[in-house]
Design a protein around this motif. Structure first.
Motif, short mmCIF file in Angstrom:
data_model
loop_
_atom_site.label_atom_id
_atom_site.label_comp_id
_atom_site.label_asym_id
_atom_site.label_seq_id
_atom_site.Cartn_x
_atom_site.Cartn_y
_atom_site.Cartn_z
N ASP A 111 0.77 -1.23 0.00
CA ASP A 111 0.00 0.00 0.00
C ASP A 111 0.82 1.30 0.00
OD1 ASP A 111 0.98 -0.38 2.56
OD2 ASP A 111 -0.87 0.15 3.56
N ARG A 112 2.15 1.19 -0.07
CA ARG A 112 2.96 2.41 -0.06
C ARG A 112 4.35 2.14 -0.59
NH1 ARG A 112 2.17 1.40 5.29
NH2 ARG A 112 0.73 3.13 5.38
N VAL A 113 5.05 3.25 -0.84
CA VAL A 113 6.47 3.20 -1.17
C VAL A 113 7.17 3.93 -0.04
CG1 VAL A 113 8.25 4.01 -2.76
CG2 VAL A 113 6.05 3.26 -3.67
N LEU A 114 8.21 3.33 0.49
CA LEU A 114 9.05 3.99 1.48
C LEU A 114 10.38 4.31 0.79
CD1 LEU A 114 8.38 1.70 4.56
CD2 LEU A 114 7.45 3.98 4.14
N ILE A 115 10.77 5.58 0.89
CA ILE A 115 12.03 6.02 0.28
C ILE A 115 12.96 6.40 1.43
CG2 ILE A 115 13.12 7.59 -1.35
CD1 ILE A 115 10.23 8.10 -2.46
N PHE A 116 14.11 5.76 1.48
CA PHE A 116 15.09 5.98 2.55
C PHE A 116 16.23 6.83 1.99
CE2 PHE A 116 12.83 2.09 3.37
CZ PHE A 116 12.54 2.16 4.72
N VAL A 117 16.35 8.04 2.51
CA VAL A 117 17.37 8.97 2.02
C VAL A 117 18.39 9.18 3.13
CG1 VAL A 117 17.78 11.29 1.11
CG2 VAL A 117 15.64 10.10 0.57
#
Length: 179
Positions: free
Chosen positions: A28-34
């Motif tokens: 249900d989502r995209v997690l972007i780790f910066v």
């Protein structure tokens, strides 16, 4: 930021490029780790951007990334927006495509840059009722400098003036019997 998203050229700084490994796509989502940016210069913290699915097929990042990652096989160390072996979106390709799409939409491409997304996102979230903390967190701002980006419509400015007028009227009505 565009500088966090796509490399400036085909020769790029490996430590400052968003890669496939920085994305986690769930149901249900995209997690972007910066772990690098203008405000994270020494990888001293990680900034996580959660992007939920939405119903607009053109603007659903979850849908587009799922398709890109499944159709274009690339290593986790490859730039995030790789579309072939050693082929990926750069500043130049992003900006030139943006200008073409704006022109096709009947907008003047000169009025927009990659940075327009940062300003537009802050303004849009503000108009949606986002709090100061939500806007700061969404843009990874440590200060209130984002307020320089906000574009208040004539309706927003009129509402502000109406609040002042209503307050003056209320104060006048309370004070007038005393005068």
């Amino acid at each position: 930021r565009k500088s966090n998203t796509v490399p400036p050229q085909f020769q790029y700084d490996e430590d400052r490029t968003l890669k496939r490994k920085h994305f986690l796509i769930t149901d249900d989502r995209v997690l972007i780790f910066v772990d690098f940016s203008k405000t994270i210069q020494f990888s001293n913290r990680e900034y996580v951007i959660p992007v939920p699915k939405n119903d607009d097929p053109a603007l659903d990042l979850h849908r587009h990334l799922s398709e890109l990652f499944s159709q274009v096989q690339a290593s986790p160390e490859s730039p995030a927006f790789s579309y072939g072996k050693s082929s990926f979106v750069t500043y130049t390709t992003f900006t030139s495509m943006l200008r073409r799409w704006l022109d096709k939409a009947g907008l003047n491409p000169v009025d927009f840059t990659g940075h327009s997304f940062r300003r537009g996102s802050a303004t849009f979230l503000h108009r949606c009722g986002g709090t100061v903390m939500q806007i700061k967190a969404s843009g990874d701002w440590a200060t209130d400098v984002f307020t320089r980006y906000l574009h208040l419509s004539i309706e927003d400015r009129e509402e502000a003036q109406s609040l002042i007028a209503a307050s003056i009227s209320t104060t006048w009505n309370l004070m007038s019997p005393l005068l």
